[in-house]
Every structure is written in structure tokens, then in C-alpha cells.
Design a protein around this motif. Structure first.
Motif, PDB file in Angstrom:
ATOM      1  N   CYS A 121       0.842  -1.206   0.000  1.00  0.00           N
ATOM      2  CA  CYS A 121       0.000   0.000   0.000  1.00  0.00           C
ATOM      3  C   CYS A 121       0.873   1.251   0.000  1.00  0.00           C
ATOM      4  CB  CYS A 121      -0.910   0.028   1.239  1.00  0.00           C
ATOM      5  SG  CYS A 121      -2.206  -1.214   1.211  1.00  0.00           S
ATOM      6  N   ILE A 122       1.959   1.231   0.787  1.00  0.00           N
ATOM      7  CA  ILE A 122       2.816   2.428   0.876  1.00  0.00           C
ATOM      8  C   ILE A 122       3.487   2.711  -0.468  1.00  0.00           C
ATOM      9  CG2 ILE A 122       4.860   3.452   1.980  1.00  0.00           C
ATOM     10  CD1 ILE A 122       4.193   1.728   4.482  1.00  0.00           C
ATOM     11  N   ASN A 123       3.955   1.642  -1.155  1.00  0.00           N
ATOM     12  CA  ASN A 123       4.709   1.917  -2.392  1.00  0.00           C
ATOM     13  C   ASN A 123       3.841   1.848  -3.657  1.00  0.00           C
ATOM     14  OD1 ASN A 123       4.793  -0.966  -3.005  1.00  0.00           O
ATOM     15  ND2 ASN A 123       6.568  -0.480  -4.267  1.00  0.00           N
ATOM     16  N   GLY A 124       2.533   1.783  -3.463  1.00  0.00           N
ATOM     17  CA  GLY A 124       1.622   1.959  -4.592  1.00  0.00           C
ATOM     18  C   GLY A 124       1.275   0.704  -5.364  1.00  0.00           C
ATOM     19  N   PHE A 125       1.673  -0.472  -4.878  1.00  0.00           N
ATOM     20  CA  PHE A 125       1.292  -1.715  -5.562  1.00  0.00           C
ATOM     21  C   PHE A 125      -0.166  -2.075  -5.283  1.00  0.00           C
ATOM     22  CE2 PHE A 125       5.777  -3.808  -5.903  1.00  0.00           C
ATOM     23  CZ  PHE A 125       6.091  -2.907  -6.895  1.00  0.00           C
TER      24      PHE A 125
END
Ligand SMILES: Nc1ncnc2c1ncn2[C@@H]1O[C@H](COP(=O)(O)OP(=O)(O)OP(=O)(O)O)[C@@H](O)[C@H]1O
Ligand SMILES: [Mg+2]
Length: 253
Positions: A48-52
Motif C-alpha cells: 500500500c505504501i509503495n503503490g502496488f
């Protein structure tokens, strides 16, 4: 500044509540560990943090930049890079070229006319890659192919690829998994130096409790997608639910 703020995050996969109302902050300069049993949502949080992954609810901010609507390549540019639990190296490339993959977002598309500039760019990135590999103790291996290299070296290549992104915050998903005791001590030293020498904030997922207790400023414990406990190592170590569910006798080792 450089604060990561997670607010009321929810990520469901059909009926599976991978993250259920998760909120916490990571301050600049912290080594912050995320622990919890298998399937408790740790890697999903990184995704979630790195946009996956796109969470169904909640906010993720880094220095007031909203990460929820950002793509992975944009999030790297905002100063967040990561390593993967299952190594994402390319076996039939050299160690150096594997590390250089992490610099991809900085390179511009070049045409034939601009090849000279492109060569300059390559030289600049190679110099940085070698500096990082030297920092991690793998500079002498730069021209070797990744395939056949010991697992410990492959793990360091994974870290080097995240560092060449020049992050302000690095997410490390189980950096010591599969390592022997000596290698785990090395990883602990490297994580501390990433913060102390390179000045990078560290958010790390780990199962090795000795490692977590020795390096962390604060620890967050996830259980079935919910936060069970959060605090400094002493607090988490002595938290009755944490002892019961996760740490057992290891907490007092
Ligand atoms: N892409 C996905 N599709 C469906 N379910 C998923 C997906 N990613 C994760 N899950 C589920 O979400 C839950 C949390 O998984 P996650 O990988 O985040 O756990 P983890 O804490 O990293 O576990 P481990 O310690 O084993 O790495 C699990 O039940 C997992 O099966
Ligand atoms: Mg995981």
C-alpha cells in the motif's frame, strides 16, 4: 519532516481483511519495525505504501504528499524505496546491472543524438552503484552474474537496488530471512548504518526477534490486519498479548 503517516488504512482481498483500520506514524531518523505472524498484513502494508495495492480506505502521507493516488514510480521519486520478501533480482545480469535497475526512474529516454549524455549518465550511476556496493561489502563482485551467488549476497543486491534510488525512507521486507546467525548480525549492522551513516529512515518487517529488539526505536505488532501493540522494544517485549501470541520464550531470551 520526512514523516510517514498511515491513517485508518483498510485493505481487503474479497473476504480477507489484510489491513483493518491501521494507523501509525514513522518519524524521520527512526528505525521502526513491523512484526506479526504470517499473514498478518505486513507485506500488504508495504504494498500500500509503495503503490502496488490501492487500499479501500484510509490515508498514507509522506511529508504531506498523498501517496494513495500515486503510482509506484512516482512514490520512488517522493523518496520511498523498498526491498522485497521474495527477491526481485534478475539472475542473468551482473550484480552491478541489478543494482543499476534501481536508478531507472532517474534516467531519461535518449535518442541516438543524445547517446553521449546517456553514457555520462551511465557513468554517474555506475559510480554511485559501486559506492553503495562498497558500503554493503559487495563491491568486489560487481561484474559477476547474480545467478549462482550465495543467497546472502543476493539479499545485499536487493538492498543496494533500493539504496540507489536515494530514498529518504526505505521499506525492508524481511532482510534477514534465510540468513545464518553471522549474516543476520551483519544485516543488523547494515540497517543501523543505513540510518546512522546514510541518514535514511527505516521501516523494516522482520521475524527475527533478536534483530528487531536490538535495532528498533519503536515496534508495531500486527495481528490479523489489526495493530495489537506499539511502542519501544521494552514495552512490546513485555506486552502480555505479544508474549502470548508472538514472542513466547524468545521475548526473554
Ligand atoms: N494480492 C493478494 N490477493 C489476495 N490475498 C492477498 C494478496 N496479498 C495478500 N493477501 C492476503 O492478505 C493477508 C496478509 O498477507 P501479507 O502477505 O500481507 O502477510 P505478511 O504479514 O506479510 O505475512 P508473511 O510474514 O508470511 O510474509 C494474507 O491472508 C494473504 O493471503
Ligand atoms: Mg510478508
Amino acid at each position: 519532516m520526512n514523516k510517514l503517516s498511515i491513517q485508518n488504512l483498510k485493505m481487503h482481498f474479497s473476504g480477507v481483511h489484510a489491513l483493518d483500520d491501521v494507523s501509525f506514524k514513522v518519524n524521520k531518523g527512526e528505525i521502526f519495525s513491523l512484526i506479526g505472524p504470517n499473514g498478518s498484513g505486513k507485506s500488504t502494508l508495504f504494498n500500500c505504501i509503495n503503490g502496488f495495492c490501492e487500499p479501500q480506505k484510509g490515508d498514507i502521507k509522506f511529508n504531506d504528499i498523498d501517496l494513495i493516488n500515486s503510482k509506484p514510480h512516482e512514490i520512488v521519486k517522493h523518496g520511498i524505496s523498498r526491498t522485497f520478501q521474495n527477491l526481485q533480482n534478475v539472475p542473468y545480469m551482473t550484480l552491478l546491472d541489478n543494482v543499476l535497475l534501481g536508478a531507472h526512474h532517474r534516467l531519461t529516454v535518449r535518442d541516438t543524438f543524445n547517446r553521449w549524455i546517456s553514457q555520462k549518465e551511465r557513468e554517474r550511476e555506475e559510480a554511485l552503484a559501486l559506492e553503495i556496493m562498497d558500503f554493503l561489502g559487495i563491491a568486489n563482485f560487481e561484474n559477476k552474474y547474480l545467478t549462482g551467488q550465495p543467497y546472502g549476497i543476493q539479499k545485499l543486491v536487493e538492498i543496494a537496488r533500493a539504496l540507489i534510488c536515494k530514498p529518504k525512507l526505505i521499506l525492508m521486507d524481511e532482510p534477514a530471512a534465510g540468513m545464518n546467525d553471522q549474516e543476520t548480525l551483519e544485516i543488523a549492522k547494515i540497517i543501523s548504518e543505513i540510518r546512522d551513516v546514510l541518514g535514511i529512515t527505516v521501516l523494516v518487517v522482520e521475524h527475527d526477534m533478536n534483530l528487531v529488539m536490538s535495532i528498533s526505536d519503536r515496534i508495531c505488532v500486527l495481528d490479523s490486519g489489526k495493530i495489537l501493540a506499539m511502542g519501544i522494544p521494552e514495552e512490546v517485549k513485555n506486552h502480555p498479548e505479544v508474549i502470548k501470541v508472538f514472542l513466547g520464550d524468545e521475548a526473554h531470551a
